[in-house]
Write a protein that holds these residues in place. Structure first.
Motif, PDB file in Angstrom:
ATOM      1  N   GLN A 108      13.976   7.127  -9.856  1.00 25.82           N
ATOM      2  CA  GLN A 108      15.155   6.162 -10.244  1.00 25.82           C
ATOM      3  C   GLN A 108      16.150   6.771  -9.367  1.00 25.82           C
ATOM      4  O   GLN A 108      16.719   8.004  -9.451  1.00 25.82           O
ATOM      5  N   ALA A 110      16.228   7.408  -6.189  1.00 24.74           N
ATOM      6  CA  ALA A 110      15.865   8.009  -5.052  1.00 24.74           C
ATOM      7  C   ALA A 110      15.312   7.020  -3.960  1.00 24.74           C
ATOM      8  O   ALA A 110      14.565   6.135  -4.329  1.00 24.74           O
ATOM      9  N   ASP A 111      15.954   7.174  -2.757  1.00 27.59           N
ATOM     10  CA  ASP A 111      15.383   6.003  -1.720  1.00 27.59           C
ATOM     11  C   ASP A 111      14.088   6.552  -0.900  1.00 27.59           C
ATOM     12  O   ASP A 111      13.699   5.767  -0.255  1.00 27.59           O
ATOM     13  N   SER A 112      13.747   7.613  -1.298  1.00 26.69           N
ATOM     14  CA  SER A 112      12.599   8.147  -0.524  1.00 26.69           C
ATOM     15  C   SER A 112      11.877   9.236  -1.336  1.00 26.69           C
ATOM     16  O   SER A 112      12.264   9.709  -2.478  1.00 26.69           O
ATOM     17  N   GLN A 115      13.831  12.554  -0.919  1.00 25.49           N
ATOM     18  CA  GLN A 115      14.749  12.501  -2.010  1.00 25.49           C
ATOM     19  C   GLN A 115      14.758  12.798  -3.380  1.00 25.49           C
ATOM     20  O   GLN A 115      15.139  13.414  -4.259  1.00 25.49           O
ATOM     21  N   TYR A 172       5.032   3.825  -3.872  1.00 24.82           N
ATOM     22  CA  TYR A 172       5.151   4.011  -2.627  1.00 24.82           C
ATOM     23  C   TYR A 172       3.780   3.842  -1.833  1.00 24.82           C
ATOM     24  O   TYR A 172       3.485   4.775  -1.362  1.00 24.82           O
ATOM     25  N   ASP A 175       3.711   4.332   1.993  1.00 28.37           N
ATOM     26  CA  ASP A 175       4.362   5.579   2.671  1.00 28.37           C
ATOM     27  C   ASP A 175       3.419   6.715   2.743  1.00 28.37           C
ATOM     28  O   ASP A 175       3.572   7.851   1.955  1.00 28.37           O
TER      29      ASP A 175
END
Length: 549
Positions: A108, A110-112, A115, A172, A175
């Motif tokens: 929550q 965090a963009d990646s 992070q 993700y 990713d």
């Protein structure tokens, strides 16, 4: 007591205080037996609603050296059952620092993935430094070095408890770099570390594979396919549900029909056998119920579908609507009460790397939509509750065609067994007519159409195209998996009548290849004339001859 370091016993205490609590603390006995051994790495994957989080809270409460949980566990099964190797039940009670990580908490904001890992490290390191202010750390600060310094200085080991460990792969899914970075972080943090006494991860999916190898190969995996020694701790057992039905005056047969069906078979340790309701230890066989649904049914007094309250049907529908590699036909067979073979070995333990139908079906086992019989390698819809989810997911016109095709396939097989030549020819003509114009007149196109038409037979037969008979090749051979059904040899002919196909089968002595079935073998000849004009009533018309060998 911290948020991540030594979170305490409150979560487990709430579970004990609940109206319905099924004691699974005998699992602690097994975890104690592998702590500080080469097998100290445990990854348990279960579907949602199967008690993963509650188990994590129990483990934290037991090992947390600040929790003072003796009074709680003295009332539980772990203190009363005979454990393996004459170990005391409280051997490791309150002996370790516990680090509990719920991976979705760090996602929550965090963009990646990078992070998220930075956030996780900062939070845990901050609590560790606050708990051990006198421990000196070097200039290179990361989670591994901080924990190692604490262990070397204080001689206190850690128990790592990770809940929702696989959230990265679900949130993700594309990713790849982030996923690899996450796995590398876990490797650096945990593998071959003396400061770890026990590592327990839980999630929905097994550990992600790269190619044929697992990135976290130090972990033993306890899944819905291979539960191993934790099978009876995966959900509610039959005896536990029977006892609940007696206490709450519920109809056990109805409860079983709705929520039973996850059949787990594996080795059961001595200290768990009395709790798993096994009649014959040699069978290593346990039936597991969905815990959350059973609890809701007991407390409400209503036996109904509770799955959709936590899982929307779109999650299932997204995958089965792809119709990947004939998936729709497989789902239709399963919904009809059938069981089908599945190859579980190729699944890459994520939600996107699907190479074929079996990969998706294997994923659905781990998600709880399908049961798996380890003795036969077959999958099935486990109970009425899950069947209702499938029905909701297939309630549209697209699926009506699939279900009709399944019904026709069953009628076709029965007509073949009954030597009803006219009906067989009609059904095969309908199936073949669905082929495109380019493929229609090829033998491969006809073969594919026939195999698709006989789809339901795949559960009963091993299908062999181009069976080598020594004097030629039979177009299709259906070898029965059960002794009470006939074997079938199918031969195609173009521009000749179906009798010619039967003559060829006998002249080339194809039945000799299936001598084992000589008294229970059906010969099927199929023909049509591909030279007939499209304006003729005989265009794409099929004929069929069926004889006993």
């Amino acid at each position: 007591m911290g948020i991540y370091l030594n979170p305490g016993k409150a979560g487990f205490e709430q579970a004990l205080n609940s109206e319905i609590y099924i004691d699974k603390t005998e699992m602690i006995g097994y975890l104690n037996s592998i702590a500080n051994t080469e097998q100290k790495y445990v990854c348990v994957s279960r579907p949602r609603r199967f008690g993963k989080t509650m188990t994590a809270k129990m483990i934290c409460a037991y090992y947390d050296r600040e929790a003072d949980s003796r009074s709680l566990f003295e009332k539980c099964r772990v203190s009363k059952v005979e454990l393996a190797s004459n170990r005391r039940w409280d051997e490791y009670l309150g002996k370790f620092d516990v680090i509990k990580l719920v991976m979705t908490d760090f996602m929550q904001g965090a963009d990646s993935v990078s992070q998220m890992l930075e956030y996780l490290s900062d939070e845990v390191i901050s609590e560790l430094k606050e708990a051990y202010p006198d421990v000196q750390h070097g200039s290179r600060i990361n989670l591994r070095t901080v924990m190692n310094r604490i262990y070397k200085s204080m001689n206190i080991q850690f128990v790592i408890v990770m809940d929702e460990w696989d959230a990265i792969f679900r949130e993700y899914p594309f990713d790849k770099d982030g996923q690899k970075k996450y796995l590398d972080f876990l490797m650096d943090f945990m593998k071959d570390k003396d400061y770890i006494a026990l590592a327990y991860m839980t999630g929905i999916l097994p550990i992600k594979k790269y190619g044929k190898h697992s990135a976290l190969n130090m972990f033993d995996e306890y899944s819905m396919i291979h539960p191993m020694r934790l099978a009876s701790c995966t959900g509610f057992t039959e005896k536990e549900v029977m006892d609940l039905c007696s206490e709450y005056e519920m109809n056990y047969a109805a409860v079983s029909d709705w929520y039973n069906g996850y059949s787990l078979s594996d080795y059961i340790p001595v200290d768990m056998r009395d709790h798993s309701n096994i009649q014959n230890i040699g069978e290593h066989y346990i039936r597991i119920y969905n815990p959350l649904s059973v609890v809701k049914a007991m407390r409400s007094g209503k036996i109904e579908n509770y799955w959709n309250q936590t899982e929307t049907y779109e999650a299932l529908r997204r995958y089965i609507d792809w119709n990947f590699d004939g998936l729709k036909e497989s789902v239709a067979v399963l919904m009809d009460g059938g069981r089908i073979d599945v190859d579980i070995t190729g699944y890459q333990n994520d939600m996107i790397s699907f190479r074929n139908r079996d990969d998706i079906l294997t994923m659905l086992i781990h998600l709880g939509y399908l049961g798996y019989d380890g003795n036969t390698g077959k999958i099935f819809i486990p109970n009425k509750e899950v069947l209702e989810v499938f029905k909701t997911s297939t309630a549209d016109r697209d699926w009506t065609v699939t279900f009709r095709a399944l019904q026709n396939s069953r009628k076709l097989l029965e007509a073949t067994w009954n030597q009803d030549e006219k009906t067989v020819a009609e059904f095969l003509e309908v199936a073949h007519d669905k082929a495109g114009d380019r493929e229609y007149h090829s033998e491969a196109g006809l073969s594919y159409a026939v195999q698709l038409a006989y789809y339901v037979a795949q559960d009963l037969y091993t299908v062999i195209p181009e069976l080598d008979t020594g004097k030629g090749y039979a177009d299709l051979a259906y070898i029965p998996k059960k002794p009470d059904i006939p074997a079938m040899l199918i031969e195609f002919k173009y521009e000749k009548n179906a009798d010619t196909a039967i003559v060829q089968i006998r002249r080339q002595k194809y039945p000799e290849r299936l001598a084992l079935y000589k008294d229970n073998l059906i010969l099927v000849g199929i023909s049509y004339d591909r030279t007939v004009s499209g304006n003729s009533q005989s265009f794409k018309h099929h004929s069929c001859v069926i004889e006993k060998a």
